[in-house]
Design a protein around this motif. Sequence first.
Motif, short mmCIF file in Angstrom:
data_model
loop_
_atom_site.label_atom_id
_atom_site.label_comp_id
_atom_site.label_asym_id
_atom_site.label_seq_id
_atom_site.Cartn_x
_atom_site.Cartn_y
_atom_site.Cartn_z
N ASN A 417 2.42 -5.77 3.07
CA ASN A 417 2.02 -4.93 1.93
C ASN A 417 1.31 -3.67 2.39
N LEU A 418 0.37 -3.86 3.34
CA LEU A 418 -0.39 -2.71 3.84
C LEU A 418 0.51 -1.68 4.47
N ARG A 419 1.45 -2.17 5.27
CA ARG A 419 2.36 -1.23 5.96
C ARG A 419 3.17 -0.43 4.95
N GLY A 420 3.61 -1.19 3.97
CA GLY A 420 4.40 -0.52 2.90
C GLY A 420 3.58 0.54 2.21
N PHE A 421 2.34 0.24 1.91
CA PHE A 421 1.48 1.17 1.18
C PHE A 421 1.21 2.44 1.99
N ALA A 422 0.99 2.22 3.30
CA ALA A 422 0.62 3.37 4.14
C ALA A 422 1.81 4.26 4.46
N ARG A 423 3.04 3.71 4.25
CA ARG A 423 4.24 4.48 4.62
C ARG A 423 4.35 5.76 3.78
N LYS A 424 4.78 6.82 4.41
CA LYS A 424 4.96 8.09 3.68
C LYS A 424 6.36 8.08 3.09
N GLU A 425 6.41 8.07 1.76
CA GLU A 425 7.73 7.93 1.14
C GLU A 425 8.26 9.28 0.68
N THR A 426 9.38 9.63 1.23
CA THR A 426 10.01 10.88 0.76
C THR A 426 11.44 10.59 0.33
N GLU A 427 11.73 9.33 0.28
CA GLU A 427 13.10 8.92 -0.08
C GLU A 427 13.43 9.36 -1.51
N PRO A 428 14.72 9.54 -1.82
CA PRO A 428 15.06 9.78 -3.22
C PRO A 428 14.81 8.52 -4.06
N LEU A 429 14.93 8.66 -5.38
CA LEU A 429 14.63 7.51 -6.26
C LEU A 429 15.64 6.39 -6.03
N GLU A 430 15.17 5.17 -6.26
CA GLU A 430 16.07 4.01 -6.09
C GLU A 430 15.73 3.01 -7.20
N ARG A 431 16.53 1.98 -7.28
CA ARG A 431 16.27 0.94 -8.29
C ARG A 431 15.08 0.11 -7.83
N VAL A 432 14.11 0.04 -8.71
CA VAL A 432 12.88 -0.69 -8.33
C VAL A 432 12.55 -1.69 -9.44
N ASN A 433 12.19 -2.88 -9.02
CA ASN A 433 11.74 -3.88 -10.00
C ASN A 433 10.22 -3.77 -10.14
N VAL A 434 9.75 -3.29 -11.29
CA VAL A 434 8.31 -3.04 -11.48
C VAL A 434 7.52 -4.33 -11.31
N ALA A 435 8.12 -5.47 -11.75
CA ALA A 435 7.41 -6.75 -11.64
C ALA A 435 7.06 -7.06 -10.18
N GLU A 436 8.01 -6.76 -9.29
CA GLU A 436 7.77 -7.01 -7.85
C GLU A 436 6.67 -6.12 -7.31
N VAL A 437 6.75 -4.84 -7.67
CA VAL A 437 5.76 -3.87 -7.18
C VAL A 437 4.38 -4.26 -7.70
N LEU A 438 4.34 -4.71 -8.95
CA LEU A 438 3.07 -5.11 -9.56
C LEU A 438 2.46 -6.27 -8.77
N GLU A 439 3.34 -7.20 -8.42
CA GLU A 439 2.85 -8.38 -7.69
C GLU A 439 2.25 -7.98 -6.34
N ALA A 440 2.94 -7.11 -5.61
CA ALA A 440 2.45 -6.66 -4.31
C ALA A 440 1.13 -5.92 -4.46
N SER A 441 1.02 -5.09 -5.52
CA SER A 441 -0.21 -4.31 -5.74
C SER A 441 -1.37 -5.26 -6.04
N LEU A 442 -1.08 -6.24 -6.90
CA LEU A 442 -2.14 -7.21 -7.24
C LEU A 442 -2.59 -7.95 -5.98
N GLY A 443 -1.63 -8.23 -5.09
CA GLY A 443 -1.93 -8.90 -3.82
C GLY A 443 -2.93 -8.10 -3.00
N LEU A 444 -2.70 -6.74 -2.99
CA LEU A 444 -3.60 -5.87 -2.21
C LEU A 444 -5.00 -5.84 -2.81
#
Length: 584
Positions: A417-444
């Motif tokens: 999770n930490l690595r993901g958060f610190a990564r600099k994202e410049t990628e174009p938009l992609e399909r994202v499941n908000v529920a998954e992202v929410l879970e990871a954020s709550l984990g942090l």
Amino acid sequence: MPLAPRSQRLRAFIVSYLALSTALVFAVHQVTMTNGLERLSRSGSVIAEQSADRLIAQLESYRELTDLTARHPQIAALIEGRSTAIRTSEFLLRTALITGAKEIHALDSKGQVLASSTFEETPSDIGEDWSERADVVAARTRRMGVFHSADEDGLRSYYFARSVLRDDASPQGYMVIKVNMDELEGEWRIDETVVAFFDSAGVGFVSNRPTLALTYDASLAQVPIGTFDYPEKLLSPLADHSVTAGNGRTIWKFSNATAMPDHALVVSKDVPLIEMTVRAFMDAGPALGEARLMAALVAAILSLFGLGFAIFVQSRARLADQLRLEAEANSKLEARVATRNAQLQKAQDDLIQASKLTALGQMSAGISHELNQPLSAIQNYAVNAQKLLERGREPEAQENLTLISEQTQRMGRIIHNLRGFARKETEPLERVNVAEVLEASLGLAAQRARSEGVSVKVETLPEAWVDAGQVRLQQVIVNLLSNAMDAMTHSVPKEITVSLSQRRGQVQLVITDTGPGLADIERAFEPFYTTKEIGASKGLGLGLSISYGIIGSFGGLLSVENMDHGGAAFTITLPALTMQEAAE
Ligand code: ADP
């Protein structure tokens, strides 16, 4: 072939336009003049013919008179000696007075005057020998002899001579009638057009302008001038003129002739009956003037047109220059805007990264605690496993090893999770499941919540798909969670409620807390607005403004409101992907 430069093309155009215009003006002049002269020539022919007819008709009556007197019994009586010269002369005088003839004479067969209407005048013609006179000579062979002449006073006369015939067909005598042409002309009304009859010697004999009488034109002379009886001193050349060609027709230009038009179209016709040529001097001035006027008019129109065109070309060239300058300025401006945009994008990316690092700093204590816990548990399990192995209790040692494995998995998740958060994202938009992202954020955020006694209530969905950047969305949620915890430092109770829902094509994530709410809600998304202490791991006042920008870049909206019973409610709204889009 390369195109010629604009000025060169323009010059070529002007030269051809001028050449074409000149040709056109000339053509218009010629056509108008030709037409005008053609019309003039037609009416000239009519006038010449009418004049000839009129003169012939006038002379005809005297021709008939000559015929009649030649057959008159009085003349027969004279010739046969049955009547006297005096009586016959009286008869001739009476006839002359009645018919308007100037003189009437009766000649014997040798051509000597026997009786005359002039018998009372002195000298009288009686006894004169006229046998050599042209008209008498002609009458000897032909039915009618004619002659014309002028006397010393310039009086012009026309003579008819007719032989007096008897049964044997040889002339017994002659009748000669003299007609005064000056009187005949007097009957002509004043015509606008100058008309003159020239005889075969080229002498103007009859005309409706007295000045043309006895003028001499050598170009018409077919016989010597002496053929007719003119006093030489009275003859003068025809008025001084030059001849110019008027497009297939001859125009006479008179320099000083009062009776003549300045420019005359001369229409000639032969009149064989009286052996003369009639000439009508048509005034060509109006026709030439009309041609000049038409040419001037066309020249004026062409000049106006040319001028208009030149103005049009000029203004177009100016407009083109203006447009070119504007286009240059525009492209310069666009280039500058693009550079600025790139700089802004870079600054924004750097800010996002900085704010993430700030958040990481804030979370570092919690995270190290989060990692320490499994680490010390692993250590305990390892020591226990060692002891159990020493005692030969292998199955229990096995259990401990399994627990160690579970703890390392937990640590792995946190680090991931930490690595993901610190990564600099410049990628174009992609399909994202908000529920998954929410879970990871709550984990942090979990450890910090636990250590600060914050209870987190979550109402989520299994899936809620949107177009977004996973890392950036996680950054926003973590930021909202940590802001909520910051706000509740002194609050009782400390509760965060997170609810994820999907409705009418929109995914909504609402995060509420039981803090004091926002002191200045209008300024919440302003950059550098903070109520926290400034400094590392404290407030920078950038978190919300960056979050606002990130959600906006996903086509969504981040909004906030203070709840009635206290506490703030942040809402992330994003356009939901349909089942089909999500599945692709
Ligand atoms: P920072 O956290 O660095 O101050 P933010 O942009 O994240 O910057 O927040 C700006 C300000 O908005 C905060 O300083 C705080 O006053 C206010 N704020 C943010 N979230 C909350 C919240 N949940 N409750 C009350 N105030 C808040």
